[in-house]
Design a protein around this motif. Sequence first.
Motif, PDB file in Angstrom:
ATOM      1  N   ILE A   1       0.836  -1.203   0.000  1.00 14.89           N
ATOM      2  CA  ILE A   1       0.000   0.000   0.000  1.00 14.89           C
ATOM      3  C   ILE A   1       0.867   1.247   0.000  1.00 14.89           C
ATOM      4  O   ILE A   1       0.571   2.223  -0.705  1.00 14.89           O
ATOM      5  CB  ILE A   1      -0.968  -0.019   1.199  1.00 14.89           C
ATOM      6  N   LYS A   2       1.959   1.227   0.761  1.00 11.92           N
ATOM      7  CA  LYS A   2       2.865   2.378   0.787  1.00 11.92           C
ATOM      8  C   LYS A   2       3.446   2.650  -0.601  1.00 11.92           C
ATOM      9  O   LYS A   2       3.545   3.802  -1.026  1.00 11.92           O
ATOM     10  CB  LYS A   2       3.964   2.162   1.826  1.00 11.92           C
ATOM     11  N   VAL A   3       3.800   1.598  -1.324  1.00  9.32           N
ATOM     12  CA  VAL A   3       4.325   1.756  -2.688  1.00  9.32           C
ATOM     13  C   VAL A   3       3.252   2.348  -3.594  1.00  9.32           C
ATOM     14  O   VAL A   3       3.516   3.276  -4.370  1.00  9.32           O
ATOM     15  CB  VAL A   3       4.839   0.406  -3.239  1.00  9.32           C
ATOM     16  N   LEU A   4       2.031   1.852  -3.491  1.00  8.74           N
ATOM     17  CA  LEU A   4       0.938   2.377  -4.311  1.00  8.74           C
ATOM     18  C   LEU A   4       0.672   3.850  -4.004  1.00  8.74           C
ATOM     19  O   LEU A   4       0.427   4.652  -4.913  1.00  8.74           O
ATOM     20  CB  LEU A   4      -0.333   1.556  -4.093  1.00  8.74           C
ATOM     21  N   LEU A   5       0.732   4.220  -2.733  1.00 10.03           N
ATOM     22  CA  LEU A   5       0.537   5.622  -2.358  1.00 10.03           C
ATOM     23  C   LEU A   5       1.641   6.502  -2.916  1.00 10.03           C
ATOM     24  O   LEU A   5       1.376   7.613  -3.404  1.00 10.03           O
ATOM     25  CB  LEU A   5       0.471   5.762  -0.839  1.00 10.03           C
ATOM     26  N   GLN A   6       2.881   6.037  -2.859  1.00  8.12           N
ATOM     27  CA  GLN A   6       4.011   6.795  -3.400  1.00  8.12           C
ATOM     28  C   GLN A   6       3.806   7.049  -4.894  1.00  8.12           C
ATOM     29  O   GLN A   6       4.091   8.135  -5.397  1.00  8.12           O
ATOM     30  CB  GLN A   6       5.328   6.044  -3.172  1.00  8.12           C
ATOM     31  N   GLU A   7       3.325   6.035  -5.621  1.00  7.79           N
ATOM     32  CA  GLU A   7       3.106   6.175  -7.059  1.00  7.79           C
ATOM     33  C   GLU A   7       1.936   7.118  -7.355  1.00  7.79           C
ATOM     34  O   GLU A   7       2.008   7.943  -8.261  1.00  7.79           O
ATOM     35  CB  GLU A   7       2.844   4.807  -7.681  1.00  7.79           C
TER      36      GLU A   7
ATOM     37  N   ARG B   1       0.617   9.561  -5.540  1.00 11.61           N
ATOM     38  CA  ARG B   1       0.667  10.944  -5.065  1.00 11.61           C
ATOM     39  C   ARG B   1       1.234  11.911  -6.101  1.00 11.61           C
ATOM     40  O   ARG B   1       1.087  13.120  -5.960  1.00 11.61           O
ATOM     41  CB  ARG B   1       1.416  11.045  -3.754  1.00 11.61           C
ATOM     42  N   CYS B   2       1.859  11.399  -7.140  1.00  7.91           N
ATOM     43  CA  CYS B   2       2.357  12.263  -8.210  1.00  7.91           C
ATOM     44  C   CYS B   2       1.209  12.870  -9.015  1.00  7.91           C
ATOM     45  O   CYS B   2       1.380  13.911  -9.640  1.00  7.91           O
ATOM     46  CB  CYS B   2       3.270  11.477  -9.140  1.00  7.91           C
ATOM     47  N   HIS B   3       0.055  12.213  -8.995  1.00  8.30           N
ATOM     48  CA  HIS B   3      -1.065  12.627  -9.838  1.00  8.30           C
ATOM     49  C   HIS B   3      -2.333  12.938  -9.057  1.00  8.30           C
ATOM     50  O   HIS B   3      -3.292  13.428  -9.640  1.00  8.30           O
ATOM     51  CB  HIS B   3      -1.377  11.530 -10.859  1.00  8.30           C
ATOM     52  N   LYS B   4      -2.344  12.634  -7.767  1.00  6.29           N
ATOM     53  CA  LYS B   4      -3.570  12.775  -6.990  1.00  6.29           C
ATOM     54  C   LYS B   4      -3.264  13.344  -5.616  1.00  6.29           C
ATOM     55  O   LYS B   4      -2.189  13.158  -5.073  1.00  6.29           O
ATOM     56  CB  LYS B   4      -4.237  11.406  -6.799  1.00  6.29           C
ATOM     57  N   GLY B   5      -4.252  14.003  -5.063  1.00  3.98           N
ATOM     58  CA  GLY B   5      -4.186  14.397  -3.664  1.00  3.98           C
ATOM     59  C   GLY B   5      -4.817  13.296  -2.836  1.00  3.98           C
ATOM     60  O   GLY B   5      -5.863  12.765  -3.197  1.00  3.98           O
ATOM     61  N   ILE B   6      -4.184  12.912  -1.774  1.00  2.00           N
ATOM     62  CA  ILE B   6      -4.670  11.802  -0.954  1.00  2.00           C
ATOM     63  C   ILE B   6      -4.763  12.261   0.491  1.00  2.00           C
ATOM     64  O   ILE B   6      -3.809  12.820   1.041  1.00  2.00           O
ATOM     65  CB  ILE B   6      -3.713  10.588  -1.046  1.00  2.00           C
TER      66      ILE B   6
ATOM     67  N   ASP C   1       3.710  13.743   2.576  1.00  4.24           N
ATOM     68  CA  ASP C   1       4.383  14.980   2.182  1.00  4.24           C
ATOM     69  C   ASP C   1       4.082  16.083   3.185  1.00  4.24           C
ATOM     70  O   ASP C   1       4.911  16.929   3.458  1.00  4.24           O
ATOM     71  CB  ASP C   1       3.906  15.448   0.810  1.00  4.24           C
ATOM     72  N   ARG C   2       2.844  16.091   3.666  1.00  2.00           N
ATOM     73  CA  ARG C   2       2.399  17.082   4.637  1.00  2.00           C
ATOM     74  C   ARG C   2       1.590  16.381   5.712  1.00  2.00           C
ATOM     75  O   ARG C   2       0.876  15.428   5.424  1.00  2.00           O
ATOM     76  CB  ARG C   2       1.506  18.136   3.989  1.00  2.00           C
ATOM     77  N   ILE C   3       1.680  16.904   6.915  1.00  2.00           N
ATOM     78  CA  ILE C   3       0.887  16.379   8.023  1.00  2.00           C
ATOM     79  C   ILE C   3       0.060  17.524   8.568  1.00  2.00           C
ATOM     80  O   ILE C   3       0.591  18.581   8.912  1.00  2.00           O
ATOM     81  CB  ILE C   3       1.781  15.798   9.132  1.00  2.00           C
ATOM     82  N   ILE C   4      -1.239  17.311   8.616  1.00  5.39           N
ATOM     83  CA  ILE C   4      -2.163  18.292   9.157  1.00  5.39           C
ATOM     84  C   ILE C   4      -2.887  17.628  10.324  1.00  5.39           C
ATOM     85  O   ILE C   4      -3.488  16.564  10.162  1.00  5.39           O
ATOM     86  CB  ILE C   4      -3.193  18.755   8.106  1.00  5.39           C
ATOM     87  N   LEU C   5      -2.832  18.240  11.485  1.00  7.95           N
ATOM     88  CA  LEU C   5      -3.516  17.735  12.667  1.00  7.95           C
ATOM     89  C   LEU C   5      -4.807  18.515  12.854  1.00  7.95           C
ATOM     90  O   LEU C   5      -4.792  19.743  12.891  1.00  7.95           O
ATOM     91  CB  LEU C   5      -2.621  17.904  13.904  1.00  7.95           C
ATOM     92  N   LEU C   6      -5.923  17.803  12.923  1.00  9.92           N
ATOM     93  CA  LEU C   6      -7.198  18.436  13.235  1.00  9.92           C
ATOM     94  C   LEU C   6      -7.322  18.478  14.751  1.00  9.92           C
ATOM     95  O   LEU C   6      -7.304  17.436  15.407  1.00  9.92           O
ATOM     96  CB  LEU C   6      -8.361  17.647  12.633  1.00  9.92           C
TER      97      LEU C   6
END
Length: 69
Positions: free
Chosen positions: A11-17, A19-24, A39-44
């Motif tokens: 899953i980590k590999v799929l996310l890395q691939e 994220r170049c084209h999508k916001g997740i 790439d970014r961490i946002i805490l609610l």
Amino acid sequence: MGIEPLFVEEIKVLLQEARCHKGIILTDHNYHAILEVSDRIILLHDGSCKHIESPDELEAWNYLPAVTL
């Protein structure tokens, strides 16, 4: 019950691939794996968003327990 470690790595590999084209937006209790692929961490927190620069800040906001040796 959770995801088997082998699948976590896939899953980590799929996310890395992807994220170049999508916001997740991703949330999980396995924060170590999430931090590795983020790439970014946002805490609610209390209805507002806090931009997190390092895992130490997550401890400061009491999201993660402080590491004691």
